[in-house]
Design a protein around this motif. Structure first.
Motif, PDB file in Angstrom:
ATOM      1  N   LYS A 122       0.737  -0.999  -0.128  1.00  0.00           N
ATOM      2  CA  LYS A 122       0.019  -0.223   0.223  1.00  0.00           C
ATOM      3  C   LYS A 122       0.880   1.083   0.226  1.00  0.00           C
ATOM      4  CE  LYS A 122      -3.443   2.162   2.959  1.00  0.00           C
ATOM      5  NZ  LYS A 122      -4.735   1.769   3.968  1.00  0.00           N
ATOM      6  N   GLY A 123       1.808   1.412   0.803  1.00  0.00           N
ATOM      7  CA  GLY A 123       2.844   2.363   1.202  1.00  0.00           C
ATOM      8  C   GLY A 123       3.135   2.882  -0.318  1.00  0.00           C
ATOM      9  N   LEU A 124       3.786   1.412  -0.941  1.00  0.00           N
ATOM     10  CA  LEU A 124       4.389   1.939  -2.605  1.00  0.00           C
ATOM     11  C   LEU A 124       3.484   2.386  -3.619  1.00  0.00           C
ATOM     12  CD1 LEU A 124       6.790  -1.724  -2.784  1.00  0.00           C
ATOM     13  CD2 LEU A 124       7.746   0.556  -2.246  1.00  0.00           C
ATOM     14  N   LYS A 125       2.389   1.861  -3.427  1.00  0.00           N
ATOM     15  CA  LYS A 125       1.536   2.396  -4.653  1.00  0.00           C
ATOM     16  C   LYS A 125       1.333   3.926  -4.337  1.00  0.00           C
ATOM     17  CE  LYS A 125      -0.794  -2.572  -5.178  1.00  0.00           C
ATOM     18  NZ  LYS A 125      -2.072  -2.771  -5.048  1.00  0.00           N
ATOM     19  N   GLU A 126       0.881   3.871  -3.049  1.00  0.00           N
ATOM     20  CA  GLU A 126       0.571   5.850  -2.257  1.00  0.00           C
ATOM     21  C   GLU A 126       2.071   6.303  -2.951  1.00  0.00           C
ATOM     22  OE1 GLU A 126      -0.073   5.893   1.787  1.00  0.00           O
ATOM     23  OE2 GLU A 126      -2.150   4.824   1.281  1.00  0.00           O
ATOM     24  N   ASN A 127       3.038   6.213  -3.268  1.00  0.00           N
ATOM     25  CA  ASN A 127       4.172   6.408  -3.369  1.00  0.00           C
ATOM     26  C   ASN A 127       4.309   7.350  -4.994  1.00  0.00           C
ATOM     27  OD1 ASN A 127       4.897   6.991  -1.084  1.00  0.00           O
ATOM     28  ND2 ASN A 127       6.671   5.211  -1.085  1.00  0.00           N
ATOM     29  N   TRP A 128       3.807   5.428  -5.933  1.00  0.00           N
ATOM     30  CA  TRP A 128       3.486   5.378  -7.025  1.00  0.00           C
ATOM     31  C   TRP A 128       2.766   6.977  -7.254  1.00  0.00           C
ATOM     32  CZ3 TRP A 128      -0.124   4.836 -10.638  1.00  0.00           C
ATOM     33  CH2 TRP A 128       0.908   4.952 -11.709  1.00  0.00           C
ATOM     34  N   GLU A 129       0.993   6.865  -6.878  1.00  0.00           N
ATOM     35  CA  GLU A 129       0.881   7.917  -7.392  1.00  0.00           C
ATOM     36  C   GLU A 129       0.618   8.873  -7.273  1.00  0.00           C
ATOM     37  OE1 GLU A 129      -3.099   7.062  -5.197  1.00  0.00           O
ATOM     38  OE2 GLU A 129      -2.989   4.949  -5.669  1.00  0.00           O
ATOM     39  N   GLU A 130       1.269   9.559  -6.291  1.00  0.00           N
ATOM     40  CA  GLU A 130       2.187  11.094  -5.713  1.00  0.00           C
ATOM     41  C   GLU A 130       3.605  10.905  -6.437  1.00  0.00           C
ATOM     42  OE1 GLU A 130       4.499  13.336  -2.193  1.00  0.00           O
ATOM     43  OE2 GLU A 130       4.033  11.080  -2.091  1.00  0.00           O
ATOM     44  N   LEU A 131       4.326  10.488  -6.858  1.00  0.00           N
ATOM     45  CA  LEU A 131       4.958  10.899  -8.234  1.00  0.00           C
ATOM     46  C   LEU A 131       4.566  10.987  -9.622  1.00  0.00           C
ATOM     47  CD1 LEU A 131       8.578   8.565  -7.279  1.00  0.00           C
ATOM     48  CD2 LEU A 131       8.023  11.060  -7.132  1.00  0.00           C
ATOM     49  N   GLN A 132       3.578  10.155  -9.410  1.00  0.00           N
ATOM     50  CA  GLN A 132       2.611  10.650 -11.243  1.00  0.00           C
ATOM     51  C   GLN A 132       2.013  11.640 -11.253  1.00  0.00           C
ATOM     52  OE1 GLN A 132       2.820   8.230 -12.725  1.00  0.00           O
ATOM     53  NE2 GLN A 132       1.158   8.299 -14.453  1.00  0.00           N
ATOM     54  N   LEU A 136      13.153  13.264 -15.813  1.00  0.00           N
ATOM     55  CA  LEU A 136      14.043  11.473 -16.215  1.00  0.00           C
ATOM     56  C   LEU A 136      14.705  11.080 -15.063  1.00  0.00           C
ATOM     57  CD1 LEU A 136      17.870  13.128 -18.346  1.00  0.00           C
ATOM     58  CD2 LEU A 136      15.616  11.130 -19.005  1.00  0.00           C
ATOM     59  N   LYS A 137      14.792  12.472 -13.872  1.00  0.00           N
ATOM     60  CA  LYS A 137      14.255  12.092 -12.194  1.00  0.00           C
ATOM     61  C   LYS A 137      12.929  11.227 -11.482  1.00  0.00           C
ATOM     62  CE  LYS A 137      16.323  12.855  -7.669  1.00  0.00           C
ATOM     63  NZ  LYS A 137      16.025  14.109  -6.905  1.00  0.00           N
ATOM     64  N   LEU A 138      12.496  11.281 -12.184  1.00  0.00           N
ATOM     65  CA  LEU A 138      10.849  10.831 -11.419  1.00  0.00           C
ATOM     66  C   LEU A 138      10.302  10.417 -12.491  1.00  0.00           C
ATOM     67  CD1 LEU A 138       8.858  14.177 -11.771  1.00  0.00           C
ATOM     68  CD2 LEU A 138       9.791  13.252  -9.984  1.00  0.00           C
ATOM     69  N   GLU A 139      11.172  10.008 -13.656  1.00  0.00           N
ATOM     70  CA  GLU A 139      10.968   8.516 -14.664  1.00  0.00           C
ATOM     71  C   GLU A 139      11.556   7.066 -14.078  1.00  0.00           C
ATOM     72  OE1 GLU A 139      12.156   8.902 -18.552  1.00  0.00           O
ATOM     73  OE2 GLU A 139      10.356  10.710 -18.910  1.00  0.00           O
ATOM     74  N   GLU A 140      12.743   7.844 -13.694  1.00  0.00           N
ATOM     75  CA  GLU A 140      13.438   6.515 -12.870  1.00  0.00           C
ATOM     76  C   GLU A 140      12.837   6.390 -11.573  1.00  0.00           C
ATOM     77  OE1 GLU A 140      17.957   7.596 -12.517  1.00  0.00           O
ATOM     78  OE2 GLU A 140      18.076   8.186 -14.876  1.00  0.00           O
ATOM     79  N   GLU A 141      12.774   7.134 -10.764  1.00  0.00           N
ATOM     80  CA  GLU A 141      11.289   6.748  -9.456  1.00  0.00           C
ATOM     81  C   GLU A 141      10.197   6.190  -9.705  1.00  0.00           C
ATOM     82  OE1 GLU A 141      11.283  10.177  -7.181  1.00  0.00           O
ATOM     83  OE2 GLU A 141      13.553  10.990  -7.342  1.00  0.00           O
ATOM     84  N   LEU A 142       9.804   6.584 -11.281  1.00  0.00           N
ATOM     85  CA  LEU A 142       8.271   5.239 -10.768  1.00  0.00           C
ATOM     86  C   LEU A 142       8.479   4.294 -11.369  1.00  0.00           C
ATOM     87  CD1 LEU A 142       7.009   8.412 -12.825  1.00  0.00           C
ATOM     88  CD2 LEU A 142       6.031   7.227 -10.872  1.00  0.00           C
ATOM     89  N   LYS A 143       9.638   4.339 -12.053  1.00  0.00           N
ATOM     90  CA  LYS A 143      10.115   2.554 -12.828  1.00  0.00           C
ATOM     91  C   LYS A 143      10.465   1.739 -11.864  1.00  0.00           C
ATOM     92  CE  LYS A 143      11.198   4.181 -17.204  1.00  0.00           C
ATOM     93  NZ  LYS A 143      12.465   3.939 -18.756  1.00  0.00           N
ATOM     94  N   GLN A 144      11.633   2.611 -11.068  1.00  0.00           N
ATOM     95  CA  GLN A 144      11.554   1.100  -9.684  1.00  0.00           C
ATOM     96  C   GLN A 144      10.632   1.113  -8.736  1.00  0.00           C
ATOM     97  OE1 GLN A 144      14.543  -0.156  -9.737  1.00  0.00           O
ATOM     98  NE2 GLN A 144      14.208  -0.461  -7.289  1.00  0.00           N
ATOM     99  N   LEU A 145       9.516   2.364  -8.571  1.00  0.00           N
ATOM    100  CA  LEU A 145       8.836   1.839  -7.727  1.00  0.00           C
ATOM    101  C   LEU A 145       7.674   0.351  -8.746  1.00  0.00           C
ATOM    102  CD1 LEU A 145       7.678   5.359  -6.949  1.00  0.00           C
ATOM    103  CD2 LEU A 145       8.200   2.873  -5.056  1.00  0.00           C
ATOM    104  N   GLU A 146       7.252   0.838  -9.912  1.00  0.00           N
ATOM    105  CA  GLU A 146       7.035  -0.251 -10.268  1.00  0.00           C
ATOM    106  C   GLU A 146       7.266  -1.856 -10.631  1.00  0.00           C
ATOM    107  OE1 GLU A 146       6.240   1.057 -14.468  1.00  0.00           O
ATOM    108  OE2 GLU A 146       4.897   2.926 -13.631  1.00  0.00           O
TER     109      GLU A 146
END
Length: 217
Positions: free
Chosen positions: A154-164, A184-194
């Motif tokens: 749940k915490g990972l999904k919330e972080n993903w939504e916030e970064l999205q 580029l930094k946001l894209e890398e963080e989104l890929k890592q969370l996914e």
């Protein structure tokens, strides 16, 4: 002085065959006739025996090839001149008395320092102290229960939504280097969370290691 004794040919015989001035070679009657050709001597047993004895008395011929090979094999290499580097750019100087590196002849050269030995002993002692009285070692990993797994997911999904949301709020036009780096930094963080979300959803049984065990190993 006077007129020459030679009679010159007439002009009508100019360049005619066999009409030029001929130089006659006077024959020397003092020369003796050529002698007869000497016949070769047929070697006999006595002559061969004398020749062998004569060859034995002669000094042995020097084999220069063998001598050169022996000299090349027994030749000692040239000892290089001892020099020492005196500057960082590689400048060298001829080594004189008192400049020999004596540190390589010390008893402690190439051996483990004492502080490393103490550190290894202390680490082994700490590992032994973590064991129970029954000498059973504690498990190095623990199982993540279902509630912890769901909370982590749940915490990972919330972080993903916030970064999205942050990624969608970026300007369309990236006309500066700072904007490009931020995107580029946001894209890398989104890929890592996914990747982390897919990993947790794919594996229902998860074991984690303690940080202290990882550092001690």
């Amino acid at each position: 002085m006077g007129l020459p004794d030679r009679i010159f040919p007439s002009p009508s015989e100019f360049l005619r065959k066999k009409c030029g001035i001929r130089h006659q070679v006077k024959s020397d009657s003092s020369k003796q006739p050529p002698s007869k050709r000497l016949t070769p001597v047929i070697p006999t047993v006595d002559l061969l025996k004398e020749d062998r004895e004569r060859r034995k008395k002669l000094p042995p011929e020097k084999n220069f090839v063998r001598v050169n090979v022996d000299n090349a094999l027994n030749l000692k290499p040239k000892v290089p001149e001892e020099r020492i580097v005196i500057r960082k750019d590689g400048l060298t100087k001829k080594m004189s008395a008192g400049m020999e590196p004596v540190y390589i002849f010390k008893e402690t050269f190439g051996r483990m320092p004492q502080y490393l030995k103490r550190f290894i002993k202390e680490r082994e002692k700490n590992v032994l102290m973590k064991k129970d009285v029954t000498e059973i070692e504690h498990p190095k990993c623990r199982y993540v229960i279902k509630e912890e797994r769901e909370q982590l997911l749940k915490g990972l999904k919330e972080n993903w939504e916030e970064l999205q949301k942050k990624y969608q709020g970026l300007p369309i036009l990236t006309d500066s280097i700072a904007k490009v780096h931020r995107k580029l930094k946001l894209e890398e963080e989104l890929k890592q969370l996914e990747k982390d979300i897919v990993l947790i959803e794919k594996h229902p049984y998860i074991y984690v290691y303690e940080d202290n065990d990882l550092t001690s190993n």
